[in-house]
Design a protein around this motif. Structure first.
Motif, PDB file in Angstrom:
ATOM      1  N   GLU A 173     -28.490 -15.490  28.141  1.00  0.00           N
ATOM      2  CA  GLU A 173     -28.078 -14.366  27.295  1.00  0.00           C
ATOM      3  C   GLU A 173     -29.214 -13.369  27.068  1.00  0.00           C
ATOM      4  N   SER A 174     -30.450 -13.834  27.080  1.00  0.00           N
ATOM      5  CA  SER A 174     -31.578 -12.919  26.932  1.00  0.00           C
ATOM      6  C   SER A 174     -31.644 -11.944  28.105  1.00  0.00           C
ATOM      7  N   ARG A 176     -29.119 -11.152  29.998  1.00  0.00           N
ATOM      8  CA  ARG A 176     -27.931 -10.302  29.915  1.00  0.00           C
ATOM      9  C   ARG A 176     -28.161  -9.137  28.949  1.00  0.00           C
ATOM     10  N   ALA A 177     -28.807  -9.420  27.818  1.00  0.00           N
ATOM     11  CA  ALA A 177     -29.084  -8.369  26.841  1.00  0.00           C
ATOM     12  C   ALA A 177     -29.966  -7.279  27.451  1.00  0.00           C
ATOM     13  N   ASP A 181     -29.080  -3.379  27.882  1.00  0.00           N
ATOM     14  CA  ASP A 181     -29.933  -2.405  27.198  1.00  0.00           C
ATOM     15  C   ASP A 181     -30.749  -1.594  28.200  1.00  0.00           C
ATOM     16  N   PRO A 187     -20.859  -4.022  30.068  1.00  0.00           N
ATOM     17  CA  PRO A 187     -20.775  -5.445  29.700  1.00  0.00           C
ATOM     18  C   PRO A 187     -19.788  -6.244  30.534  1.00  0.00           C
TER      19      PRO A 187
END
Length: 445
Positions: A173-174, A176-177, A181, A187
């Motif tokens: 998830e890091s 993906r963020a 960003d 998304p």
């Protein structure tokens, strides 16, 4: 129907296939789901230039010399890109393909993706590393013009790769963020596929007590040995374990290779640890199973850095797959993976690392607790099978083609190595047997 439909070309520069375990699991998931797979990657020692393994067609090229400095990396990236581009033509003629999956590092294959998109091919970015963070972790914030230019180039390459991709696969998830960003990705076009182990094959086997080199305990490190991996910390911690804590009953095995291998061997000699430390070099599934089934602790010495704090450490989950207690520095994504299966030490605290190492060797019950939690967590929540389904779903969407079969776990009887089909697995269904295995790891006590 064109032979191109439903066939994927995977490009890997960092490791040969099937040595790259994540990519090999991806290949097998696609094959078992009815897709075709071709791979372009560098050769390993003794590898042929072309081979077919389990239905996967693999095209290999001689790796470039080890990169040193900006000019060396520029040559490496240029050479690998050009050879991969030429081999992609060979694949197009011989096999056909509907899409390219580029696995970084480096972030250069977007240019090849753009060329093939002119011929209707899709491009998927499987982001294994954050290259700007790799730079910052190795060299810190750039101060000179050259360093600032290098970082700017890395960010530009990453941004162009995000922009080119029809879909981005993130390892956690890091990542993906960051894709959402910094990469400004939609998304809906970014999917997390974690690098979970296949726990039906990565599972404890009967230990090999000779791997302890005559000592009571064994600790292991499994992985790459680069500047950002902190493997030197294991040697300094071992030195403290021996000199400060008086423990002379634990050997250390370092499994893997990398840019720092020669430096680590020299450091081992300088610290007078040659009798305690084994360097295995490149290892395959059989050696990994042997060492991780025999060891008492799995070590995670990765220092806190812009890269490491947000990266998933495959070795952590592989330790857990073998019911191996984890001792690691406290990093954000490492906690996500291991949760309560690890003993955490403040990053950089070598004295604390050595003390925790000593404590865990003394505390049989705590090792049993950590190892049991780890095996349960990795098999129930981090196993590759649900990740494989997510991965195949990405390709169903990108290629607009349904899988012909549903991804399911491999049979639990599959051997850890094709060359050794009669390996004896530990009974994981018997809690008492598992606890005794973790406590003794084959020691006759």
């Amino acid at each position: 129907m064109s032979r191109d439909v439903g066939r994927v070309l995977i490009i890997v520069q960092n490791l040969p296939v099937p040595l790259d375990r994540r990519v090999w699991l991806e290949c097998k998931a696609l094959i078992r789901s009815g897709f075709g797979v071709s791979v372009i990657c560098p050769k390993g020692p003794g590898d042929p230039w072309q081979q077919v393994i389990d239905g996967v067609r693999i095209y290999k090229y001689p790796p470039p010399p080890t990169a040193r400095g900006p000019a060396g990396y520029a040559f490496e990236f240029g050479y690998c890109w050009l050879v991969s581009a030429l081999l992609s033509i060979v694949v197009a003629v011989r096999d056909g393909f509907a899409a390219i999956q580029a696995c970084n590092p480096p972030d250069t294959y977007f240019a090849l993706g753009r060329i093939w998109r002119l011929f209707g091919k899709k491009f998927v970015y499987d982001q294994h590393d954050l290259n700007p963070e790799v730079f910052l972790s190795r060299f810190g914030e750039p101060k000179g013009l050259l360093a600032r230019t290098q970082l700017r180039i890395l960010r530009t390459l990453e941004r162009q790769t995000y922009r080119t991709a029809d879909h981005v696969i993130s390892t956690n998830e890091s990542y993906r963020a960051i894709a959402l960003d910094r990469g400004a990705c939609d998304p809906q076009n970014v999917t997390v596929v974690r690098s979970g182990p296949d726990t039906t094959t990565m599972r404890p086997v009967i230990p090999r007590t000779d791997l302890r080199k005559g000592r009571r305990y064994l600790a292991v490190y499994l992985g790459v040995m680069g500047p950002q991996d902190g493997v030197d910390a294991t040697l300094h911690a071992l030195d403290r374990l021996i000199r400060k804590h008086g423990r002379t009953d634990c050997s250390l095995a370092l499994l893997g290779f990398g840019d720092c291998l020669d430096e680590l061997k020299q450091l081992t000699h300088d610290l007078d640890l040659d009798d305690y430390v084994t360097f295995t070099g490149r290892v395959g599934p059989t050696e990994i199973a042997d060492y991780l089934s025999t060891a008492d602790l799995g070590l995670g010495p990765d220092p806190k850095s812009p890269l490491n704090d947000v990266s998933t450490m495959n070795k952590t989950m592989e330790y857990m797959a073998y019911a191996l207690p984890v001792l690691t520095f406290d990093l954000a994504e490492t906690r996500v993976s291991a949760e309560h299966a690890a003993r955490y030490v403040e990053p950089g605290d070598l004295a604390g690392f050595a003390a925790a190492w000593d404590d865990l060797l003394r505390d049989d019950s705590e090792r049993v607790r950590l190892g049991t939690i780890g095996r349960e967590r990795v098999s129930r929540e981090l196993d590759w099978t649900p990740q494989a389904r997510r991965y195949v779903e990405v390709w169903e969407r990108v290629l607009k083609r349904k899988a012909t079969t549903v991804v399911s776990p491999m049979p639990s009887t599959e051997p850890a190595s094709r060359a050794d089909p009669y390996r004896a697995f530990i009974d994981l269904d018997d809690a008492q047997v598992l606890a005794e295995f973790i406590r003794h790891r084959g020691r006759n006590e």
